[in-house]
Design a protein around this motif. Structure first.
Motif, PDB file in Angstrom:
ATOM      1  N   ILE A 155     -47.812  39.203 -32.563  1.00 11.62           N
ATOM      2  CA  ILE A 155     -47.689  40.628 -32.251  1.00 11.62           C
ATOM      3  C   ILE A 155     -48.393  40.889 -30.917  1.00 11.62           C
ATOM      4  O   ILE A 155     -49.592  40.689 -30.797  1.00 11.62           O
TER       5      ILE A 155
ATOM      6  N   GLN B 113     -48.427  48.099 -35.075  1.00  5.90           N
ATOM      7  CA  GLN B 113     -49.071  46.784 -35.244  1.00  5.90           C
ATOM      8  C   GLN B 113     -49.270  46.529 -36.733  1.00  5.90           C
ATOM      9  O   GLN B 113     -49.005  45.442 -37.241  1.00  5.90           O
ATOM     10  N   LYS B 114     -49.744  47.562 -37.406  1.00  7.68           N
ATOM     11  CA  LYS B 114     -50.008  47.431 -38.840  1.00  7.68           C
ATOM     12  C   LYS B 114     -48.701  47.257 -39.624  1.00  7.68           C
ATOM     13  O   LYS B 114     -48.581  46.371 -40.464  1.00  7.68           O
TER      14      LYS B 114
ATOM     15  N   GLY C 172     -56.507  27.971 -30.644  1.00  5.13           N
ATOM     16  CA  GLY C 172     -56.752  29.271 -31.271  1.00  5.13           C
ATOM     17  C   GLY C 172     -56.489  30.469 -30.381  1.00  5.13           C
ATOM     18  O   GLY C 172     -56.533  31.597 -30.827  1.00  5.13           O
TER      19      GLY C 172
ATOM     20  N   PHE D 231     -47.040  43.913 -38.998  1.00  2.00           N
ATOM     21  CA  PHE D 231     -47.836  42.866 -39.642  1.00  2.00           C
ATOM     22  C   PHE D 231     -47.567  42.850 -41.146  1.00  2.00           C
ATOM     23  O   PHE D 231     -47.339  41.796 -41.746  1.00  2.00           O
ATOM     24  N   LEU D 232     -47.540  44.042 -41.746  1.00  2.45           N
ATOM     25  CA  LEU D 232     -47.282  44.114 -43.195  1.00  2.45           C
ATOM     26  C   LEU D 232     -45.863  43.677 -43.532  1.00  2.45           C
ATOM     27  O   LEU D 232     -45.603  43.219 -44.640  1.00  2.45           O
TER      28      LEU D 232
ATOM     29  N   LYS E 262     -50.642  51.422 -32.444  1.00  5.76           N
ATOM     30  CA  LYS E 262     -51.585  51.073 -33.507  1.00  5.76           C
ATOM     31  C   LYS E 262     -50.884  51.067 -34.878  1.00  5.76           C
ATOM     32  O   LYS E 262     -51.041  50.142 -35.665  1.00  5.76           O
TER      33      LYS E 262
ATOM     34  N   GLY F 110     -44.541  41.181 -42.287  1.00  5.12           N
ATOM     35  CA  GLY F 110     -44.500  39.718 -42.261  1.00  5.12           C
ATOM     36  C   GLY F 110     -44.729  39.042 -40.927  1.00  5.12           C
ATOM     37  O   GLY F 110     -44.797  37.818 -40.870  1.00  5.12           O
ATOM     38  N   ALA F 111     -44.844  39.810 -39.835  1.00  8.28           N
ATOM     39  CA  ALA F 111     -45.093  39.174 -38.536  1.00  8.28           C
ATOM     40  C   ALA F 111     -46.514  38.617 -38.517  1.00  8.28           C
ATOM     41  O   ALA F 111     -47.437  39.262 -39.008  1.00  8.28           O
ATOM     42  N   ALA F 112     -46.685  37.427 -37.970  1.00  6.04           N
ATOM     43  CA  ALA F 112     -48.027  36.839 -37.875  1.00  6.04           C
ATOM     44  C   ALA F 112     -48.801  37.558 -36.778  1.00  6.04           C
ATOM     45  O   ALA F 112     -48.225  37.982 -35.782  1.00  6.04           O
ATOM     46  N   MET F 113     -50.114  37.679 -36.996  1.00  4.14           N
ATOM     47  CA  MET F 113     -50.962  38.371 -36.021  1.00  4.14           C
ATOM     48  C   MET F 113     -50.792  37.814 -34.598  1.00  4.14           C
ATOM     49  O   MET F 113     -50.723  38.554 -33.637  1.00  4.14           O
ATOM     50  N   LYS F 114     -50.695  36.489 -34.490  1.00 10.51           N
ATOM     51  CA  LYS F 114     -50.599  35.884 -33.157  1.00 10.51           C
ATOM     52  C   LYS F 114     -49.247  36.144 -32.490  1.00 10.51           C
ATOM     53  O   LYS F 114     -49.079  35.893 -31.306  1.00 10.51           O
TER      54      LYS F 114
ATOM     55  N   ARG G  39     -54.109  32.954 -28.018  1.00  6.27           N
ATOM     56  CA  ARG G  39     -52.708  33.368 -27.966  1.00  6.27           C
ATOM     57  C   ARG G  39     -51.967  32.591 -26.877  1.00  6.27           C
ATOM     58  O   ARG G  39     -52.553  32.255 -25.855  1.00  6.27           O
TER      59      ARG G  39
ATOM     60  N   GLN H 228     -64.689  33.481 -29.597  1.00  3.35           N
ATOM     61  CA  GLN H 228     -63.984  33.707 -28.332  1.00  3.35           C
ATOM     62  C   GLN H 228     -64.741  34.600 -27.354  1.00  3.35           C
ATOM     63  O   GLN H 228     -64.151  35.205 -26.460  1.00  3.35           O
TER      64      GLN H 228
END
Lengths: 326, 121
Positions: free
Chosen positions: A313, A300-301, A58, A304-305, A297, A307-311, A60, A40
Motif C-alpha cells: 500500500i 489505507q485501512k 525489510g 488493508f482490511l 487514511k 487483503g492488501a499487504a501493508m508493504k 519497501r 529503521q
C-alpha cells in the motif's frame, strides 16, 4: 577498508564494521535504536555505490530502488556515498513551458528542467518561487513519454503558488524545483499483479503518472484507476483516460462524484464505497492512494482490511499549506 | 542456543505476522475503534516493534514506553477486556502462521508481561 563519503567527508569503514559504527566512531551521530534492522531509525540513502542486500532487508521496494538502506546492517563491500534521507533532494532550475487549464479549478503546469532531474512518475517535487514560498506538487508526467514535467495544480483560496500558476505564470518564467521526493511510484516487476489506484481531486496527478508508467513497462495485470470529485465538473482528463482504457484492455477507469448529476459513465456516490464494492478482494494487489489526507487514511485501512499487504500500500496525502490564509 | 525470535524465523516471521495480526486487530469490533485516528504506516511500525519484542527479539521497549504509549487509550477506556482481545488476535495470527503451540504460549507470556504497564497500573 571500504570508503564512505558522508556529507562531503570521507571515512574508512573497517572490514566487518557497519556504516553506523564507522560514523559513530568518527563522532557523527545518526539516529538509531534497535541496531538490528527492525526499527529503521538509522535509514540513510546511498547516492553513489550499492549497499549490500542485507542492509535493505525489510524496506519497501520504492525505498530500496532509491538506494535507501539501514546503517546498522550495512557492512559495505565497496565504496559508498551516502546522505541523510531528507538531504536527498537537490535544487534545479526549471522553466515554465506551458500553463493550460484542465477544468475550472485545476491547471496543468508544464516545466522544462535539465535531464539531471531524475524522477519516478508519482513522486513529488517542491516548487520554490523567488519570493521564497515553497509548495509540493506531484508529477503526472512520465519521463520517456513526456518531454517535460507536468503538475496538476488546484487553485487554493489565497494560495500563493497556485495563484501564481493560475493568474500570472507564463512561458519563459523560471522557478526553483527541489526534489524529487516520495515513495508512491510504480516499481518494475510482478507484471501480472493487480494494481488499484484511487485518488481525489488533484490526487489524480501521481496516479495518472503511475498508471502510464506501469503500462509503458508492459504491466499485464488489471489496473483499476478510481478518480473522485465532489461534482462532475471537478473531474478532469476524463477523455484522455477513457481513450487510454480503450487502447489498453487491462486499464479500467472509474470516474466517481459525490453529488449528481453526472454522465452515464460516472458513478455517483462515495469513492471509498465505490472501490470496495467494485473490487471484492485486494489480496495480492498493489494499492496507490493519493489526495485528501482523510480519504487516504481511511482507504489505507479499508484496502488493508480487504487483503492488501501493508508493504503493497503506497500512499501520498496532500496536506494544505499552513500559511494559505496568512 | 537459538532465541525464541530466531526459532520463529526472525525478522521474516515478524514481517509475516504483523500483517495478519494487525488485520485481525483492525477487524475486531471490540478494539478497532482505538485505531480509528492512527497513521497506518506509523502504527504498523509500532506493531512490528511490539511483535519483535513478543518474539523475544532485539528491542528497546521499556515499561515506561509502554505506559506512555497507551496512556491516552487508557483515558479512553482501555481495559483488561481489550488487552485480552489483542492477545486473542495475536494467538490467532500465530496459529495461522502454523507456529508450534509451545512457542505461541511463550509469545503470549511475553505479551502478558506488559499488561500492567499497558493499562497504567
Amino acid at each position: 577498508m571500504s570508503e564512505l563519503v558522508f556529507e562531503g567527508t570521507t571515512y574508512e569503514v573497517p572490514p566487518g564494521n557497519t556504516v553506523l559504527e564507522a560514523l559513530e566512531v568518527a563522532g557523527v551521530t545518526i539516529p538509531s535504536s534497535c541496531r538490528s534492522g527492525v526499527c529503521q531509525s538509522c535509514l540513510l540513502r546511498a547516492v553513489e555505490g550499492t549497499p549490500p542486500a542485507t542492509a535493505q532487508a525489510g524496506l519497501r521496494d520504492t525505498l530500496r530502488q532509491q538506494g535507501y538502506f539501514l546503517a546498522c546492517c550495512c557492512k559495505p563491500d565497496g565504496s559508498l556515498e551516502v546522505v541523510r534521507p531528507n538531504d536527498a533532494g537537490l535544487r534545479h532550475r526549471a522553466r515554465v513551458a506551458r500553463v493550460r487549464s484542465l477544468n475550472a479549478t485545476v491547471a496543468e503546469l508544464t516545466l522544462e528542467c535539465d535531464a539531471a532531474f531524475e524522477y519516478r512518475p508519482g513522486q513529488f517535487a517542491n516548487i520554490a518561487l523567488t519570493c521564497g514560498t515553497v509548495r509540493s506538487y506531484s508529477l503526472a508526467s512520465v519521463p520517456t513519454e513526456d518531454p517535460h514535467l507536468h503538475m496538476h495544480i488546484a487553485r487554493m483560496p489565497g494560495g500563493i503558488v497556485s495563484g501564481w500558476v493560475h493568474d500570472s505564470a507564463k512561458e519563459g518564467d523560471f522557478v526553483d524545483l527541489l526534489g524529487p521526493h516520495g515513495n508512491c511510484f510504480y516499481t518494475v516487476g510482478n507484471f501480472g499483479q493487480t494494481l488499484v489506484l484511487a485518488g481525489t481531486g488533484t490526487g489524480l496527478a501521481p496516479l495518472y503518472g503511475i498508471a502510464r508508467d506501469a503500462l509503458r513497462h508492459g504491466h499485464t495485470g488489471d489496473i483499476h484507476l478510481f478518480h473522485g470529485s465532489i461534482r462532475q465538473e471537478g473531474l478532469y482528463l476524463v477523455e484522455e483516460l477513457r481513450a487510454l482504457s480503450h487502447t489498453h484492455s487491462n486499464l479500467h477507469y472509474y470516474p466517481c462524484v459525490l453529488e449528481g448529476p453526472a454522465d452515464a459513465q460516472t458513478h455517483v456516490g462515495a469513492l471509498d464505497a465505490h472501490v470496495t464494492s467494485t473490487l471484492s478482494t485486494l489480496r495480492g494487489s498493489r494499492v496507490f492512494l493519493c489526495g485528501h489526507p482523510d480519504f487516504v487514511k481511511m482507504m489505507q485501512k479499508k484496502t488493508f482490511l480487504l487483503g492488501a499487504a501493508m508493504k503493497d500500500i503506497f500512499a501520498d496525502s496532500f496536506l494544505p499549506a499552513k500559511t494559505v490564509t496568512a | 542456543m537459538a532465541t525464541l525470535y530466531e526459532t520463529l524465523g526472525g525478522q521474516a516471521a515478524v514481517e509475516a505476522a504483523v500483517d495478519i495480526f494487525y488485520r485481525h486487530v483492525l477487524g475486531d469490533d471490540r478494539i478497532s475503534h482505538f485505531f480509528d485516528d492512527v497513521d497506518m504506516e506509523r502504527q504498523a511500525a509500532k506493531q512490528k516493534a511490539f511483535l519483535t519484542m513478543a518474539f523475544g527479539g532485539p528491542h528497546n521497549y521499556t515499561g515506561a514506553d509502554m505506559r506512555r504509549a497507551h496512556a491516552h487509550l487508557v483515558a479512553r477506556g482501555l481495559n483488561d477486556t481489550h488487552f485480552d482481545a489483542v492477545k486473542e488476535n495475536l494467538e490467532k495470527a500465530l496459529s495461522e502462521l502454523s507456529a508450534p503451540a509451545e512457542l505461541i504460549q511463550q509469545v503470549l507470556a511475553i505479551a502478558e508481561s506488559t499488561r500492567n504497564d499497558v493499562l497504567s497500573r
